[in-house]
Motif scaffolding. Sequence first.
Motif, PDB file in Angstrom:
ATOM      1  N   PHE A  45      32.215  36.999  35.461  1.00  0.00           N
ATOM      2  CA  PHE A  45      32.384  36.070  36.574  1.00  0.00           C
ATOM      3  C   PHE A  45      31.101  35.959  37.394  1.00  0.00           C
ATOM      4  O   PHE A  45      30.660  34.847  37.725  1.00  0.00           O
ATOM      5  CB  PHE A  45      33.535  36.514  37.479  1.00  0.00           C
ATOM      6  N   TYR A  48      28.298  34.127  35.172  1.00  0.00           N
ATOM      7  CA  TYR A  48      28.499  32.782  34.642  1.00  0.00           C
ATOM      8  C   TYR A  48      29.230  31.841  35.597  1.00  0.00           C
ATOM      9  O   TYR A  48      29.127  30.619  35.432  1.00  0.00           O
ATOM     10  CB  TYR A  48      29.264  32.849  33.321  1.00  0.00           C
ATOM     11  N   CYS A  49      29.967  32.357  36.567  1.00  0.00           N
ATOM     12  CA  CYS A  49      30.793  31.510  37.426  1.00  0.00           C
ATOM     13  C   CYS A  49      30.351  31.490  38.885  1.00  0.00           C
ATOM     14  O   CYS A  49      30.520  30.479  39.576  1.00  0.00           O
ATOM     15  CB  CYS A  49      32.257  31.969  37.363  1.00  0.00           C
ATOM     16  N   CYS A  52      28.400  28.744  41.097  1.00  0.00           N
ATOM     17  CA  CYS A  52      29.082  27.555  41.613  1.00  0.00           C
ATOM     18  C   CYS A  52      30.366  27.895  42.371  1.00  0.00           C
ATOM     19  O   CYS A  52      30.725  27.209  43.327  1.00  0.00           O
ATOM     20  CB  CYS A  52      29.416  26.602  40.468  1.00  0.00           C
ATOM     21  N   HIS A  53      31.083  28.934  41.933  1.00  0.00           N
ATOM     22  CA  HIS A  53      32.402  29.245  42.491  1.00  0.00           C
ATOM     23  C   HIS A  53      32.375  30.562  43.262  1.00  0.00           C
ATOM     24  O   HIS A  53      32.051  31.607  42.699  1.00  0.00           O
ATOM     25  CB  HIS A  53      33.439  29.355  41.372  1.00  0.00           C
ATOM     26  N   THR A  55      34.406  33.555  45.561  1.00  0.00           N
ATOM     27  CA  THR A  55      35.724  34.166  45.770  1.00  0.00           C
ATOM     28  C   THR A  55      35.688  34.710  47.193  1.00  0.00           C
ATOM     29  O   THR A  55      35.593  35.914  47.426  1.00  0.00           O
ATOM     30  CB  THR A  55      36.005  35.288  44.742  1.00  0.00           C
ATOM     31  N   PRO A 107      32.680  22.488  43.786  1.00  0.00           N
ATOM     32  CA  PRO A 107      33.425  23.466  42.980  1.00  0.00           C
ATOM     33  C   PRO A 107      34.354  24.292  43.858  1.00  0.00           C
ATOM     34  O   PRO A 107      33.933  24.797  44.896  1.00  0.00           O
ATOM     35  CB  PRO A 107      32.313  24.334  42.368  1.00  0.00           C
ATOM     36  N   LEU A 110      37.605  30.310  43.764  1.00  0.00           N
ATOM     37  CA  LEU A 110      38.469  30.770  42.680  1.00  0.00           C
ATOM     38  C   LEU A 110      39.272  32.022  43.001  1.00  0.00           C
ATOM     39  O   LEU A 110      39.868  32.611  42.102  1.00  0.00           O
ATOM     40  CB  LEU A 110      37.628  31.015  41.416  1.00  0.00           C
ATOM     41  N   LEU A 126      39.527  27.760  29.322  1.00  0.00           N
ATOM     42  CA  LEU A 126      38.178  28.268  29.062  1.00  0.00           C
ATOM     43  C   LEU A 126      37.859  28.331  27.569  1.00  0.00           C
ATOM     44  O   LEU A 126      36.713  28.558  27.192  1.00  0.00           O
ATOM     45  CB  LEU A 126      38.018  29.658  29.693  1.00  0.00           C
ATOM     46  N   MET A 149      33.199  19.787  34.888  1.00  0.00           N
ATOM     47  CA  MET A 149      32.506  21.077  34.874  1.00  0.00           C
ATOM     48  C   MET A 149      31.778  21.274  33.555  1.00  0.00           C
ATOM     49  O   MET A 149      32.316  20.957  32.495  1.00  0.00           O
ATOM     50  CB  MET A 149      33.545  22.200  35.075  1.00  0.00           C
ATOM     51  N   VAL A 152      29.998  26.525  30.840  1.00  0.00           N
ATOM     52  CA  VAL A 152      29.046  27.565  31.223  1.00  0.00           C
ATOM     53  C   VAL A 152      29.038  28.746  30.252  1.00  0.00           C
ATOM     54  O   VAL A 152      28.090  29.531  30.231  1.00  0.00           O
ATOM     55  CB  VAL A 152      29.330  28.067  32.661  1.00  0.00           C
ATOM     56  N   LEU A 200      37.784  37.870  31.663  1.00  0.00           N
ATOM     57  CA  LEU A 200      37.461  37.040  32.823  1.00  0.00           C
ATOM     58  C   LEU A 200      38.732  36.590  33.539  1.00  0.00           C
ATOM     59  O   LEU A 200      38.822  36.653  34.780  1.00  0.00           O
ATOM     60  CB  LEU A 200      36.641  35.827  32.364  1.00  0.00           C
TER      61      LEU A 200
END
Length: 245
Positions: A45, A48-49, A52-53, A55, A107, A110, A126, A149, A152, A200
């Motif tokens: 996470f 790769y996430c 943009c995102h 938590t 985005p 999450l 995914l 999106m 990624v 993930l």
Amino acid sequence: MKKWIVVLFALLPSLALAAGGNVHLDKANNDLSDQASLQNGAKLFMNYCFACHSTQYQRYERVANDLGIPVDLAKENLVFDPEAKIGDLMVNAMPQKQAAAWFGAAPPDLTLVARVRGVDWLYTYLRSFYVDPSRPFGVNNVTFPNVGMPHVLEELQGIPTPIYETQVVDGEEVQVVVGTETNGRGELSPSEYDDAVRDLVNFLEYSGDPVKLERHALGWWVMGFLVIFTIVVVLLKKEYWRDVH
């Protein structure tokens, strides 16, 4: 009657999200007690996430403690902002206005996505990207058509291509994307990629409810207490009413 109508309309958005259309959803089979899976999911996470995102309802230190990661190791490998502290909320640096201009919409955070969408939906989503030159980022998604999106995780999976099936729609035969297959050039094999996605999604499920396992464990103690308490009450009732009967 009016109250029931209000409740029904309040539930419609969540029901629509949970349904995820008519796409078949694969089972994620998560295991929140698998600490190694959660640790790998956190790594994926953040790498790769997180660009943009966010938590934003989690803190780095809480995640490290829950997942059994030493705080100094978490700060070195999971906290990419040099000015961030280990006790800070997990918020990335992407400006929301610019992100909306780049992607068409900012985005989303999450933290609660697994509770809103469901883990099976996330797991399937995914693993459902495929090449589509007509899209802005060159990819589309079987589970989420016309997704805005990029894929990624492409370097892990390889380049996925669509699998078509001829179906009759409104009396005409059309080619419909029903699945994907990769070129085998990703860093992971198909089974390894599925495991990585499961890790993930496992982490995202934890993010949405960090105390789930603790709550479930506490629930057994509560149920045990209620059983014992019921037995005591019944015996006490018999003792008090013995002379009456």
